[in-house]
Design an enzyme around this catalytic site. Structure first.
Site: not given
Ligand code: G3H
Length: 238
Positions: A15, A103, A190
């Site tokens: 990110n 993640r 996500h």
């Protein structure tokens, strides 16, 4: 009414670098230059000092260094765990759903006391040959692809990857299961996937899906009651 809590994973290293897709862990907090110098001097000192110290002292030192280099994504994971534990304290049957990517699993890890389920269907949109690239790199190296996506983000399918329509389709079993649940569910996933899930519950039109804002470090709580769907947002950090 039972809540569904939707959230993205804590900010990841990709990110920060603006790279799409991938399977990186959470991001390191940007530390000030001053803190960096202090931790650098400490590690230099330590490399001489640690040769003479006990294992306990060694551990204490490592702890101190870790505190200087706090993981911002991990801070969110801890805040999220506190929030979930308080919010769902009396909800014994609640569950935590993540994707199969690191993640989201790491973001869920500090939450204790609830079963965790990994769904491949909650994985981020597959960017195919563009996985791991930045938008700038796609624009420069594959201008036709960039343009095709810009023109029709909903239908555009990454070469050897997916389109938003593909993501919406693969989410069907997740939605059926979410509708069936009687207890609260926390979904840690996500951006593209949450856009589609959110649109389903908030009854937003198909064409809007690829552009819906799903900010990082924010929980979107959906309440499904007899009077319809209600929404609350909790921004836990920037
Ligand atoms: O990596 C993918 C992003 O989370 C989805 O964003 O569809 O706006 O490119 P995008």
């Amino acid at each position: 009414p039972r809540p569904i809590l939707l959230t993205r994973h804590g900010e990841s290293r990709d990110n920060v670098r603006g790279r799409i897709g991938g399977d990186t862990v959470l991001r390191l907090e940007h530390i000030s230059f001053e803190k960096f110098v202090i931790s650098f001097i400490e590690s230099l000192r330590a490399s001489c000092y640690l040769q003479y110290c006990s294992e306990d002292q060694h551990l204490a030192f490592a702890q101190k260094c870790l505190n200087v280099n706090l993981d911002a994504g991990e801070i969110y994971a801890k805040k999220l765990a506190d929030f979930v534990e308080k919010r769902l304290k009396s909800e014994k049957a609640a569950s935590i759903w993540t994707s199969t990517l690191q993640r989201t699993i790491i973001t869920a890890s500090p939450i204790i006391g609830f079963p965790k389920i990994q769904w491949r269907a909650l994985d981020e949109i597959n960017a195919g040959v563009c996985d791991g690239m930045t938008y700038e790199e796609i624009k420069k190296n594959m201008p036709e692809e960039y343009e095709a996506r810009r023109k029709d983000k909903l239908r555009y399918r990454y070469p050897r990857g997916e389109s938003y329509l593909d993501v919406i389709q693969r989410l069907e079993p997740v939605i059926i299961e979410l509708e069936r649940q009687r207890a609260p569910v926390v979904v840690i996933s996500h951006q593209a996937v949450l856009r589609a899930l959110y649109a389903y519950f908030a009854d937003r039109p198909l064409k809007e899906i690829p552009h819906i804002e799903v900010p990082l470090h924010t929980i979107i709580e959906i309440q499904m009651g007899v009077t319809g769907v209600q929404e609350k947002r909790y921004k836990l950090m920037d």
